[in-house]
Design a protein around this motif. Structure first.
Motif, PDB file in Angstrom:
ATOM      1  N   ASN A 105     101.554  87.012   0.515  1.00  0.00           N
ATOM      2  CA  ASN A 105     100.537  87.964   0.050  1.00  0.00           C
ATOM      3  C   ASN A 105     100.733  89.341   0.676  1.00  0.00           C
ATOM      4  O   ASN A 105     101.292  89.466   1.779  1.00  0.00           O
ATOM      5  CB  ASN A 105      99.128  87.455   0.402  1.00  0.00           C
ATOM      6  CG  ASN A 105      98.649  86.392  -0.560  1.00  0.00           C
ATOM      7  OD1 ASN A 105      99.026  86.392  -1.734  1.00  0.00           O
ATOM      8  ND2 ASN A 105      97.822  85.478  -0.065  1.00  0.00           N
ATOM      9  N   ASP A 126      96.673  87.096  -5.281  1.00  0.00           N
ATOM     10  CA  ASP A 126      96.445  85.856  -4.533  1.00  0.00           C
ATOM     11  C   ASP A 126      97.566  84.883  -4.897  1.00  0.00           C
ATOM     12  O   ASP A 126      97.395  83.975  -5.714  1.00  0.00           O
ATOM     13  CB  ASP A 126      95.070  85.287  -4.877  1.00  0.00           C
ATOM     14  CG  ASP A 126      93.964  86.290  -4.596  1.00  0.00           C
ATOM     15  OD1 ASP A 126      94.053  87.004  -3.583  1.00  0.00           O
ATOM     16  OD2 ASP A 126      93.014  86.365  -5.411  1.00  0.00           O
ATOM     17  N   PRO A 131      94.160  83.105  -1.436  1.00  0.00           N
ATOM     18  CA  PRO A 131      93.635  84.465  -1.375  1.00  0.00           C
ATOM     19  C   PRO A 131      94.335  85.324  -0.321  1.00  0.00           C
ATOM     20  O   PRO A 131      94.704  84.838   0.759  1.00  0.00           O
ATOM     21  CB  PRO A 131      92.154  84.259  -1.026  1.00  0.00           C
ATOM     22  CG  PRO A 131      91.833  82.907  -1.558  1.00  0.00           C
ATOM     23  CD  PRO A 131      93.083  82.093  -1.330  1.00  0.00           C
ATOM     24  N   ASP A 150      91.837  92.891  -7.085  1.00  0.00           N
ATOM     25  CA  ASP A 150      92.422  91.575  -6.809  1.00  0.00           C
ATOM     26  C   ASP A 150      92.982  91.041  -8.124  1.00  0.00           C
ATOM     27  O   ASP A 150      92.226  90.718  -9.039  1.00  0.00           O
ATOM     28  CB  ASP A 150      91.308  90.660  -6.263  1.00  0.00           C
ATOM     29  CG  ASP A 150      91.746  89.202  -6.123  1.00  0.00           C
ATOM     30  OD1 ASP A 150      92.925  88.904  -6.357  1.00  0.00           O
ATOM     31  OD2 ASP A 150      90.873  88.363  -5.769  1.00  0.00           O
ATOM     32  N   TYR A 160      87.537  82.371  -0.021  1.00  0.00           N
ATOM     33  CA  TYR A 160      88.022  83.059   1.179  1.00  0.00           C
ATOM     34  C   TYR A 160      86.824  83.239   2.107  1.00  0.00           C
ATOM     35  O   TYR A 160      85.840  83.860   1.700  1.00  0.00           O
ATOM     36  CB  TYR A 160      88.605  84.404   0.746  1.00  0.00           C
ATOM     37  CG  TYR A 160      88.969  85.369   1.846  1.00  0.00           C
ATOM     38  CD1 TYR A 160      90.180  85.246   2.534  1.00  0.00           C
ATOM     39  CD2 TYR A 160      88.139  86.433   2.171  1.00  0.00           C
ATOM     40  CE1 TYR A 160      90.528  86.142   3.515  1.00  0.00           C
ATOM     41  CE2 TYR A 160      88.484  87.345   3.157  1.00  0.00           C
ATOM     42  CZ  TYR A 160      89.681  87.193   3.826  1.00  0.00           C
ATOM     43  OH  TYR A 160      90.030  88.096   4.800  1.00  0.00           O
ATOM     44  N   VAL A 165      86.787  83.869  -4.933  1.00  0.00           N
ATOM     45  CA  VAL A 165      87.611  84.914  -5.550  1.00  0.00           C
ATOM     46  C   VAL A 165      86.886  85.383  -6.804  1.00  0.00           C
ATOM     47  O   VAL A 165      86.424  84.555  -7.606  1.00  0.00           O
ATOM     48  CB  VAL A 165      89.000  84.323  -5.902  1.00  0.00           C
ATOM     49  CG1 VAL A 165      89.730  85.211  -6.900  1.00  0.00           C
ATOM     50  CG2 VAL A 165      89.822  84.126  -4.637  1.00  0.00           C
TER      51      VAL A 165
END
Ligand SMILES: *Cc1c(COP(=O)(O)O)cnc(C)c1O
Length: 374
Positions: A105, A126, A131, A150, A160, A165
């Protein structure tokens, strides 16, 4: 060939679609509104706008962010090209920051180092459903005066620090392509909690059209009147596909549990295979594993890919660092600019993971890998 991903569709999905086809509406009717309400609630009380793909969701989110030529978008190279391409289509310059070795990530420190006065948006992905580090990324984006997006194409249903999310960034985009955790065939969504941003999302996804009487510039024109205040596109998702989305959403907890079990079996049964590194999971995340990305060490990834495929196991590689696509190379981006992502890509192999994968099929995957690497 055993695929690396496949949707789980059953009679309840078929019945939901059939009911939508028999209803009065094909597009933009009550089922779209219900899907958006339920999806928004599922991801933690966000507002939600459904769109026609994950790519449309990204293009729309960047439009809502006000992205203009000359602006910079910082993002990860370890993603599907659409994360960056949709920003480039707005005339923005894409700045690739490197990833964390542990998760693949976007690395908050590398993101911070890439900030300039022109940074307008930071887009995290993600990867595999795990995440990104939103506590740090939120701070980096806020300090830069940038919006945080995101790209959660992999991560619907993941959490998370206990938060789903969908509300971790200013805007979150989802994809409902058939390989993803939830499918509508083609489809996507944008979620967020800022009503102004969501309003801009909804407008761009439907021709920039304004209908609210309080906002019309010419309110006395007549009952038929609607106005375009900014350019937009038709990125709407239909009632028929939202019916499938609602049916799939009801099954998402089951999909999550299945994917978690498959990941746990890989973790247990591949633990002692030499030359293999398994994906890490941070203690504060609860991912829906969209991919199961192992790393094949000692320069053997290509060989293992070819031999697994020859054995009828459809492994995949996710992803070529985005700047190595010729479209970015032609703009002057050079290989090697994100060494951690390059090393990740060089070793990465996605093993089959999807809700209907049987233990017997998974054992075949494990046996084949063991035979090759032993
Ligand atoms: C699938 C995907 C997209 C694009 O979604 P589509 O629905 O295929 O347009 C964008 N970003 C990532 C990370 C994806 O995996």
């Amino acid at each position: 060939m055993l695929p690396y991903g496949r949707p789980s569709l059953d009679e309840s999905d078929a019945a939901a679609v059939a009911a939508a086809v028999r209803s009065e509406w094909l597009t933009s009717g009550p089922t779209v509104r219900r899907f958006e309400a339920e999806l928004g609630a599922y991801v933690g009380g966000a507002g939600c706008v459904s769109v026609s793909s994950g790519t449309a969701a990204l293009h729309t989110a960047y439009a809502a962010a006000g992205l203009r030529p000359g602006d910079e978008v910082i993002t990860t190279p370890l993603t599907f090209v659409a994360t960056a391409a949709t920003a480039a289509l707005h005339g923005a310059r894409v700045v690739f920051a490197d990833v964390e070795d542990a998760t693949g990530n976007l690395d908050p420190a590398a993101t911070q180092a890439a900030v300039t006065a022109r940074t307008r948006v930071v887009t995290a992905v993600d990867y595999a459903g795990h995440p990104a580090e939103y506590q740090q990324l939120r701070k980096v984006a806020a300090d830069a005066g940038a919006l945080l997006i995101d790209d959660a194409a992999h991560a619907i249903g993941s959490t998370y620090h206990g938060a789903p999310v969908g509300t971790l960034a200013d805007l979150t985009t989802f994809s409902f392509f058939p390989t993803k955790n939830l499918t509508t065939g083609e489809g996507g969504a944008v979620t967020g909690t800022d009503p102004d941003l969501l309003d801009r999302v909804r407008r761009f996804a439907s021709h920039g059209m304004v209908r609210d009487p309080d906002r019309l510039r010419h309110p006395d024109e007549g009952g038929w009147h609607q106005e375009v205040h900014s350019f937009g596109l038709n990125y709407r998702l239909s009632d028929v596909l939202c019916a499938l989305g609602l049916s799939q959403l009801a099954r998402l907890p089951h999909f999550k549990a299945r994917r978690a079990r498959i990941a746990a079996r890989y973790r247990e049964l591949l633990a002692d295979v030499p030359g293999l590194r398994l994906p890490e999971q941070r203690p504060w995340v609860d991912p829906v594993w969209h991919l199961y990305p192992v790393r094949v060490l000692d320069g053997r990834r290509r060989e293992v890919y070819d031999r697994m495929r020859a054995a009828g196991i459809g492994v995949q590689v996710n992803y070529l660092p985005v700047y190595r696509h010729p479209v970015f190379a032609d703009l002057g981006y050079r290989p090697g600019m994100c060494p951690v992502a390059e090393a990740y890509y060089a070793e990465e192999l996605s093993l089959p993971i999807y809700p209907d994968l049987t233990d017997a099929d998974q054992d075949r995957v494990i046996d084949a890998l063991q035979t090759i690497l032993r």
